[in-house]
Every structure is written in structure tokens, then in C-alpha cells.
Scaffold this active site. Sequence first.
Site, PDB file in Angstrom:
ATOM      1  CE  LYS A 107     -16.232 -13.849   2.841  1.00 25.44           C
ATOM      2  NZ  LYS A 107     -15.178 -13.368   1.923  1.00 25.44           N
ATOM      3  CG  ASP A 132     -18.991 -10.757   0.647  1.00 21.98           C
ATOM      4  OD1 ASP A 132     -19.558  -9.796   0.096  1.00 21.98           O
ATOM      5  OD2 ASP A 132     -17.752 -10.923   0.626  1.00 21.98           O
ATOM      6  CE  LYS A 165     -17.292  -8.745  -2.784  1.00 19.44           C
ATOM      7  NZ  LYS A 165     -17.181 -10.015  -2.035  1.00 19.44           N
ATOM      8  CE1 TYR A 166     -27.530 -12.319  -4.075  1.00 16.32           C
ATOM      9  CE2 TYR A 166     -28.218 -10.902  -2.278  1.00 16.32           C
ATOM     10  CZ  TYR A 166     -28.050 -12.160  -2.810  1.00 16.32           C
ATOM     11  OH  TYR A 166     -28.413 -13.266  -2.067  1.00 16.32           O
ATOM     12  CG  ASP A 200     -28.901  -8.945 -12.537  1.00 18.34           C
ATOM     13  OD1 ASP A 200     -29.509  -8.342 -13.444  1.00 18.34           O
ATOM     14  OD2 ASP A 200     -28.478 -10.110 -12.647  1.00 18.34           O
ATOM     15  N   PRO A 241     -32.640  -3.823 -10.827  1.00 20.30           N
ATOM     16  CG  PRO A 241     -33.180  -1.562 -10.591  1.00 20.30           C
ATOM     17  CD  PRO A 241     -32.715  -2.572 -11.602  1.00 20.30           C
ATOM     18  CG  ASN A 242     -38.104  -7.480 -10.478  1.00 17.95           C
ATOM     19  OD1 ASN A 242     -38.908  -7.233  -9.589  1.00 17.95           O
ATOM     20  ND2 ASN A 242     -38.127  -8.611 -11.166  1.00 17.95           N
ATOM     21  CB  THR A 274      -9.484  -4.884  -0.429  1.00 17.24           C
ATOM     22  OG1 THR A 274      -9.844  -6.271  -0.421  1.00 17.24           O
ATOM     23  CG2 THR A 274     -10.393  -4.112   0.495  1.00 17.24           C
ATOM     24  CD  GLN A 309      -7.952  -8.977   0.279  1.00 20.33           C
ATOM     25  OE1 GLN A 309      -8.267  -8.018  -0.406  1.00 20.33           O
ATOM     26  NE2 GLN A 309      -8.852  -9.781   0.789  1.00 20.33           N
ATOM     27  NE  ARG A 357      -6.670 -15.919   2.113  1.00 19.20           N
ATOM     28  CZ  ARG A 357      -6.534 -15.389   0.900  1.00 19.20           C
ATOM     29  NH1 ARG A 357      -5.905 -16.066  -0.047  1.00 19.20           N
ATOM     30  NH2 ARG A 357      -7.011 -14.201   0.630  1.00 19.20           N
TER      31      ARG A 357
END
Length: 233
Positions: free
Chosen positions: A35, A62, A64-65, A67, A69-70, A121, A191, A212
Site C-alpha cells: 500500500k 490508497d 482516498k479520492y 472530489d 466526479p470530473n 477504522t 485504530q 506497523r
Amino acid sequence: MHDPRQRLIIALDVGSSAAAQKIVAAVGDSALTYKVGMQLYTAEGPQVVRDLVASGRRVFLDLKYHDIPNTVASAVREAAALRVSMLTVHASGGGKMLRAATEAARSVNPALMVLAVTVLTSLDDNDLDKVGVRGRVLDQVLRLAALAIADGCHGVVASAQEASELRSELGHEFVIVTPGVRPAGAGHADQVRVVTPAEAIAAGASHIVVGRPITAAVDPASEARAILGQISS
């Protein structure tokens, strides 16, 4: 997934390409997928992804877009061109954004998995209430997962604590990637909704993300192999 390495994703939550390469070298052939998240990507940019892909590793991007749509579609096309294997968008971006993301991915690389993040999480019921989301974390996860799958996502990112309900409600024809995985006896750090590797797989997770406990271990390869042993079916 007869090879348990197909299920394990190692989080390279470090601040430099050199640190990431050191982890990858130490893990060796005990893992296939890594990742790359916000920290490493912000520090090193797309070259770190290119280097991992060129070395034969699979990359779970990762970022995490989330915004309009375009904008998300444009970012997904760039990620697909980097030949990443998986990437994340926020399910709370809504159906139009999710459709734009999945269509953009298909236009460049039909094999690219677009995964929708449901509820982080680090959040619990009380945290959701504070940002105006009424009801339990589980309810929100199920709601967002159903939306994501309906709009073309290959799967979701969710805690394994919700995985069994996701499978029960939505079936088995989608991927569930579970962060917040810690070997028995390990600390939870930041977490909240945490499970062990074996618990995650038993609950219905298809992939687990471990950072970790492996990357900070004295012997990362040995720790990775130990976790592979716990998730072997």
C-alpha cells in the site's frame, strides 16, 4: 486465493522511497502487494509507484479520492496509467463520483480494482454522530457499500467487524479490504475497530492491510510469514 500472499497488503506508511525500499527488500517474497498512501505519495510522488511496479510488486494506491466526479475521474486515469492494481475512493463522494471513477479506470485498465472507503477504522458511533451521521457505524458501512457496488466499484474498504454483515447483506461477489488488522497482542495505535488477521478472514475479508506490526518488526519477513500462516485457508 490459494496463495495467502494474495490476501496480504503491506502498508508502506513511511516518509521516503529509501525507507519503503528497505521494507520491501526485508520482506522479500513474503508479500506481493504494497500500500502506498498519502504520506509516502506526498513525499515521493508517482515515482515510488513506478519503482514498485517495475520491481514486480502490486501497488494498492490508497489516496482516498473524494472530489467532484470530473476531478476524481481524471485522477483515476492518471493512477491507472501508473499500472496500480488497486486504488481507493471515498464512497461518501456519491454515486456520480463513484461511477466516474470506475468508468475512468475501465477506460485505461479494466483489471484495476476501484475500492470504496466506507467508514474509517478510526471512527466509532459517537464520532459519526458528531459529524451528523445518525445511527451505527454498521448501518453507514452497509449503506455506502451498497451504493458503491451499485455504481460499479469492485469492492469496499471496511473493518472486518462489519465484514460478516456485508457478506450477509450484499453477497460474496465483491472485494472487502480490511485495515485495522493487528496480530493478537499487538497495540491498536490510532485504530478503533481492530481485529486479528485470522478474525478478518473468517469474517469475510478478502484482503487485509497490515503496517506497523510487519514494517516495524525486527524481522519483517518473519512477521509477514507468521501472518500468512494465520490467514492460510
